[in-house]
Design a protein around this motif. Structure first.
Motif, PDB file in Angstrom:
ATOM      1  N   VAL A  77     -37.216  33.810 -17.681  1.00 33.51           N
ATOM      2  CA  VAL A  77     -36.832  32.761 -16.337  1.00 33.51           C
ATOM      3  C   VAL A  77     -36.423  33.503 -15.183  1.00 33.51           C
ATOM      4  CG1 VAL A  77     -36.554  30.663 -17.538  1.00 33.51           C
ATOM      5  CG2 VAL A  77     -34.902  32.068 -17.252  1.00 33.51           C
ATOM      6  N   ILE A  78     -36.136  35.047 -15.379  1.00 35.27           N
ATOM      7  CA  ILE A  78     -35.734  35.595 -14.330  1.00 35.27           C
ATOM      8  C   ILE A  78     -36.634  36.932 -14.149  1.00 35.27           C
ATOM      9  CG2 ILE A  78     -33.679  37.029 -12.994  1.00 35.27           C
ATOM     10  CD1 ILE A  78     -31.825  35.144 -14.401  1.00 35.27           C
ATOM     11  N   PRO A  79     -37.337  36.861 -13.040  1.00 41.25           N
ATOM     12  CA  PRO A  79     -38.178  38.047 -13.014  1.00 41.25           C
ATOM     13  C   PRO A  79     -37.696  39.346 -12.589  1.00 41.25           C
ATOM     14  CG  PRO A  79     -38.652  36.406 -11.306  1.00 41.25           C
ATOM     15  CD  PRO A  79     -37.507  35.883 -12.013  1.00 41.25           C
ATOM     16  N   PRO A  80     -38.195  40.364 -13.238  1.00 45.23           N
ATOM     17  CA  PRO A  80     -37.355  41.820 -13.124  1.00 45.23           C
ATOM     18  C   PRO A  80     -37.020  42.237 -11.748  1.00 45.23           C
ATOM     19  CG  PRO A  80     -39.357  42.097 -14.618  1.00 45.23           C
ATOM     20  CD  PRO A  80     -39.280  40.511 -13.801  1.00 45.23           C
ATOM     21  N   ILE A  81     -37.927  41.857 -10.839  1.00 46.25           N
ATOM     22  CA  ILE A  81     -37.462  42.031  -9.428  1.00 46.25           C
ATOM     23  C   ILE A  81     -36.312  41.508  -8.709  1.00 46.25           C
ATOM     24  CG2 ILE A  81     -39.084  40.339  -8.382  1.00 46.25           C
ATOM     25  CD1 ILE A  81     -40.054  42.583  -6.434  1.00 46.25           C
ATOM     26  N   GLU A  82     -35.771  40.240  -9.562  1.00 45.41           N
ATOM     27  CA  GLU A  82     -34.735  39.592  -8.993  1.00 45.41           C
ATOM     28  C   GLU A  82     -33.436  40.022  -9.628  1.00 45.41           C
ATOM     29  OE1 GLU A  82     -35.309  35.405  -9.320  1.00 45.41           O
ATOM     30  OE2 GLU A  82     -37.205  35.490  -8.297  1.00 45.41           O
ATOM     31  N   TRP A  83     -33.564  40.698 -10.855  1.00 45.90           N
ATOM     32  CA  TRP A  83     -32.648  40.716 -11.787  1.00 45.90           C
ATOM     33  C   TRP A  83     -31.525  41.743 -10.885  1.00 45.90           C
ATOM     34  CZ3 TRP A  83     -29.685  38.652 -15.392  1.00 45.90           C
ATOM     35  CH2 TRP A  83     -28.759  39.571 -16.109  1.00 45.90           C
ATOM     36  N   PRO A  84     -32.048  42.722 -10.350  1.00 48.19           N
ATOM     37  CA  PRO A  84     -30.926  43.980  -9.776  1.00 48.19           C
ATOM     38  C   PRO A  84     -29.958  43.259  -9.072  1.00 48.19           C
ATOM     39  CG  PRO A  84     -33.040  45.004  -9.886  1.00 48.19           C
ATOM     40  CD  PRO A  84     -33.220  43.373 -10.259  1.00 48.19           C
TER      41      PRO A  84
ATOM     42  N   ARG B   5      -8.185  38.318 -16.552  1.00 49.40           N
ATOM     43  CA  ARG B   5      -7.360  36.993 -16.101  1.00 49.40           C
ATOM     44  C   ARG B   5      -7.358  35.937 -17.326  1.00 49.40           C
ATOM     45  NH1 ARG B   5      -7.865  34.266 -10.693  1.00 49.40           N
ATOM     46  NH2 ARG B   5      -5.608  33.541 -11.609  1.00 49.40           N
ATOM     47  N   ASN B   6      -7.590  36.251 -18.421  1.00 50.15           N
ATOM     48  CA  ASN B   6      -7.868  35.628 -19.475  1.00 50.15           C
ATOM     49  C   ASN B   6      -8.403  34.171 -19.003  1.00 50.15           C
ATOM     50  OD1 ASN B   6      -7.580  34.468 -22.074  1.00 50.15           O
ATOM     51  ND2 ASN B   6      -5.598  33.654 -21.741  1.00 50.15           N
ATOM     52  N   ALA B   7      -9.776  34.328 -18.520  1.00 48.09           N
ATOM     53  CA  ALA B   7     -10.135  33.153 -17.944  1.00 48.09           C
ATOM     54  C   ALA B   7     -11.581  32.678 -18.647  1.00 48.09           C
ATOM     55  CB  ALA B   7     -10.769  33.535 -16.468  1.00 48.09           C
ATOM     56  N   VAL B   8     -11.958  31.402 -18.622  1.00 46.10           N
ATOM     57  CA  VAL B   8     -13.157  31.258 -19.099  1.00 46.10           C
ATOM     58  C   VAL B   8     -14.149  30.434 -18.068  1.00 46.10           C
ATOM     59  CG1 VAL B   8     -12.730  30.966 -21.445  1.00 46.10           C
ATOM     60  CG2 VAL B   8     -12.336  29.025 -19.966  1.00 46.10           C
ATOM     61  N   VAL B   9     -15.454  30.559 -18.153  1.00 45.30           N
ATOM     62  CA  VAL B   9     -16.315  29.950 -17.218  1.00 45.30           C
ATOM     63  C   VAL B   9     -17.032  28.641 -18.051  1.00 45.30           C
ATOM     64  CG1 VAL B   9     -18.267  29.894 -15.684  1.00 45.30           C
ATOM     65  CG2 VAL B   9     -16.869  31.869 -15.858  1.00 45.30           C
ATOM     66  N   LEU B  10     -16.627  27.554 -17.369  1.00 44.10           N
ATOM     67  CA  LEU B  10     -17.283  26.328 -17.952  1.00 44.10           C
ATOM     68  C   LEU B  10     -18.529  26.028 -17.351  1.00 44.10           C
ATOM     69  CD1 LEU B  10     -14.734  25.600 -19.462  1.00 44.10           C
ATOM     70  CD2 LEU B  10     -14.951  23.190 -18.752  1.00 44.10           C
ATOM     71  N   ALA B  11     -19.851  25.859 -17.592  1.00 39.13           N
ATOM     72  CA  ALA B  11     -20.907  25.784 -16.782  1.00 39.13           C
ATOM     73  C   ALA B  11     -21.649  24.360 -17.323  1.00 39.13           C
ATOM     74  CB  ALA B  11     -21.932  26.914 -16.626  1.00 39.13           C
ATOM     75  N   HIS B  12     -22.191  23.745 -16.206  1.00 38.86           N
ATOM     76  CA  HIS B  12     -23.051  22.543 -16.411  1.00 38.86           C
ATOM     77  C   HIS B  12     -24.307  22.989 -16.741  1.00 38.86           C
ATOM     78  CE1 HIS B  12     -25.391  18.882 -15.715  1.00 38.86           C
ATOM     79  NE2 HIS B  12     -24.507  18.182 -16.393  1.00 38.86           N
ATOM     80  N   ASN B  13     -25.223  22.154 -17.344  1.00 36.88           N
ATOM     81  CA  ASN B  13     -26.562  22.554 -17.758  1.00 36.88           C
ATOM     82  C   ASN B  13     -27.415  22.627 -16.448  1.00 36.88           C
ATOM     83  OD1 ASN B  13     -26.143  22.219 -20.565  1.00 36.88           O
ATOM     84  ND2 ASN B  13     -26.577  20.015 -20.563  1.00 36.88           N
ATOM     85  N   TYR B  14     -26.891  22.162 -15.380  1.00 38.03           N
ATOM     86  CA  TYR B  14     -27.758  22.288 -14.045  1.00 38.03           C
ATOM     87  C   TYR B  14     -27.515  23.618 -13.283  1.00 38.03           C
ATOM     88  CZ  TYR B  14     -28.805  17.292 -14.308  1.00 38.03           C
ATOM     89  OH  TYR B  14     -29.370  16.025 -14.528  1.00 38.03           O
ATOM     90  N   GLN B  15     -26.560  24.636 -13.905  1.00 39.19           N
ATOM     91  CA  GLN B  15     -26.440  25.980 -13.380  1.00 39.19           C
ATOM     92  C   GLN B  15     -27.740  26.731 -13.491  1.00 39.19           C
ATOM     93  OE1 GLN B  15     -23.510  26.716 -11.283  1.00 39.19           O
ATOM     94  NE2 GLN B  15     -23.537  24.483 -11.178  1.00 39.19           N
ATOM     95  N   THR B  16     -27.695  27.604 -12.431  1.00 37.15           N
ATOM     96  CA  THR B  16     -28.876  28.455 -12.636  1.00 37.15           C
ATOM     97  C   THR B  16     -28.587  29.551 -13.981  1.00 37.15           C
ATOM     98  OG1 THR B  16     -27.675  29.852 -10.998  1.00 37.15           O
ATOM     99  CG2 THR B  16     -29.800  28.434 -10.255  1.00 37.15           C
ATOM    100  N   PRO B  17     -29.855  30.168 -14.267  1.00 34.41           N
ATOM    101  CA  PRO B  17     -29.535  30.832 -15.537  1.00 34.41           C
ATOM    102  C   PRO B  17     -28.761  32.153 -15.657  1.00 34.41           C
ATOM    103  CG  PRO B  17     -32.057  30.329 -14.988  1.00 34.41           C
ATOM    104  CD  PRO B  17     -31.237  29.753 -13.923  1.00 34.41           C
ATOM    105  N   GLU B  18     -28.687  32.709 -14.542  1.00 30.48           N
ATOM    106  CA  GLU B  18     -27.765  34.105 -14.533  1.00 30.48           C
ATOM    107  C   GLU B  18     -26.235  33.424 -14.571  1.00 30.48           C
ATOM    108  OE1 GLU B  18     -29.684  32.686 -11.852  1.00 30.48           O
ATOM    109  OE2 GLU B  18     -28.276  32.646 -10.142  1.00 30.48           O
TER     110      GLU B  18
END
Ligand code: 13P
Ligand code: SF4
Length: 324
Positions: free
Chosen positions: A18-25, A41-54
């Motif tokens: 879903v992410i083309p090689p040209i966009e990845w860098p 920071r002993n942190a976690v990221v919570l992400a909703h299903n609508y966040q982008t794949p990266e």
């Protein structure tokens, strides 16, 4: 035994469909920085299903629909929670973790449903229908939740309404969610006039055109869509329910009538399913980026705070829902 720590390079395999090689860098530097900052920071990221794949597949620790994010937020052990989602989701995480630092990378990541109603509106509805309990969608501010008897999400709305065992409820603020639930129960549902600006744009004509252009396609819709859209879909459910449906039924070809990133995120898990993609973008969800997640962790911003008097009542409504 602990495995090697992930790096951006090792994560690319996961998202290459879903992410083309040209966009990845463009993503690599921020991903590596976020992975290091989370450890520091002993942190976690919570992400909703609508966040982008990266974001969803490369830096998130906990992902899901609103209900899953709320449930999992209760079990977080980290000191810092970064919410890759919209403001009401960050407030819900803070309500359930009053002692932790909860950060939202962009304070302007709002929601048309949350903006459609105020605490004063809820008080007026109560005056108008004094015997009806107030069921409030989590897509609302903490101040609105504080005026409510119980919260719900699209994943548990029917169960929440049934759990109250009453003939009539007020269900706020999504008119379409309320009508879609009303179609499944004998309980009388008094609705508000809020709409999701993303889902209200889908129409039954869209579904008919899709079926004509892609014979045999399976159509899944979010219950924030108009009832006429839900009626023509093969299945309606929360973002998590749609994702589960794809996993269980493995349709050859599917369309998700919802926010655009959802198909990308589900497609990563199901390379054998063909995703047809007419979709609508949520401009609020799209305010969250790798760059501002990184700044959130580097600069400790934007810290989510809730007036303690509001928080106590709002937490009660959210926790009550989690026990249904
Ligand atoms: P879910 O609870 O289904 O994830 O939906 C949240 C949302 O904002 C949908 O627009
Ligand atoms: Fe709000 Fe709709 Fe965006 Fe969900 S998709 S956050 S309901 S505006």
């Amino acid at each position: 035994m602990t495995g090697a720590l992930p790096t951006a390079a090792s994560l690319y395999e996961r998202v290459r469909r879903v992410i083309p090689p040209i966009e990845w860098p463009a993503f690599v530097d921020d991903i590596d920085a976020i992975l290091a900052l989370k450890r520091e920071r002993n942190a976690v990221v919570l992400a909703h299903n609508y966040q982008t794949p990266e974001i969803f597949h490369c830096v998130a620790d906990i992902v899901g629909d609103s209900l899953a994010l709320a449930r999992k937020a209760m079990t977080v052990e980290a000191d810092v929670i970064v919410v890759a989602g919209v403001h009401f989701m960050a407030e819900t995480a803070k309500l359930l973790n009053p002692g932790k630092t909860v950060l939202i990378p962009d304070l302007a990541a709002g929601c048309s449903l949350a903006d459609s109603i105020t605490a004063e509106d809820v008080r007026l509805m109560r005056q108008r229908y004094p015997s009806a309990p107030v069921v409030t969608y989590v897509n609302t501010s903490a101040a609105v939740k504080a005026e409510s008897d119980i919260c719900c999400t699209s994943g548990n709305a029917l169960a929440v309404v049934k759990s109250l065992n009453v003939p009539r409820v007020i269900m706020l603020p999504d008119e379409y969610l309320a009508r879609n639930i009303a179609a499944q129960t004998k309980v009388e549902i008094i609705a508000w006039k809020g709409r999701c600006e993303v889902h209200e744009r889908f129409s039954p004509a869209d579904i008919r055109e899709l079926r004509e252009a892609h014979p045999g396609v399976t159509v899944l819709a979010h219950p924030e869509c108009p009832p006429e859209v839900v009626a023509e879909a093969d299945f309606a459910g929360s973002t998590a329910a749609m994702s589960d449906y794809v996993g269980r039924h493995k349709p050859a070809r599917v369309v998700l009538m919802t926010e655009c990133s959802m198909s990308d995120n589900v497609a990563v898990e199901h390379p054998d399913v063909d995703f047809v993609r007419p979709c609508n973008l949520c401009p609020h969800m799209k305010r969250i980026t790798l760059a501002n997640i990184r700044s959130a962790l580097e600069e400790n911003r934007h810290v989510v705070t809730i007036d303690p008097r509001v928080a106590e009542r709002a937490r009660w409504a959210v926790e009550r829902m989690l026990f249904v």
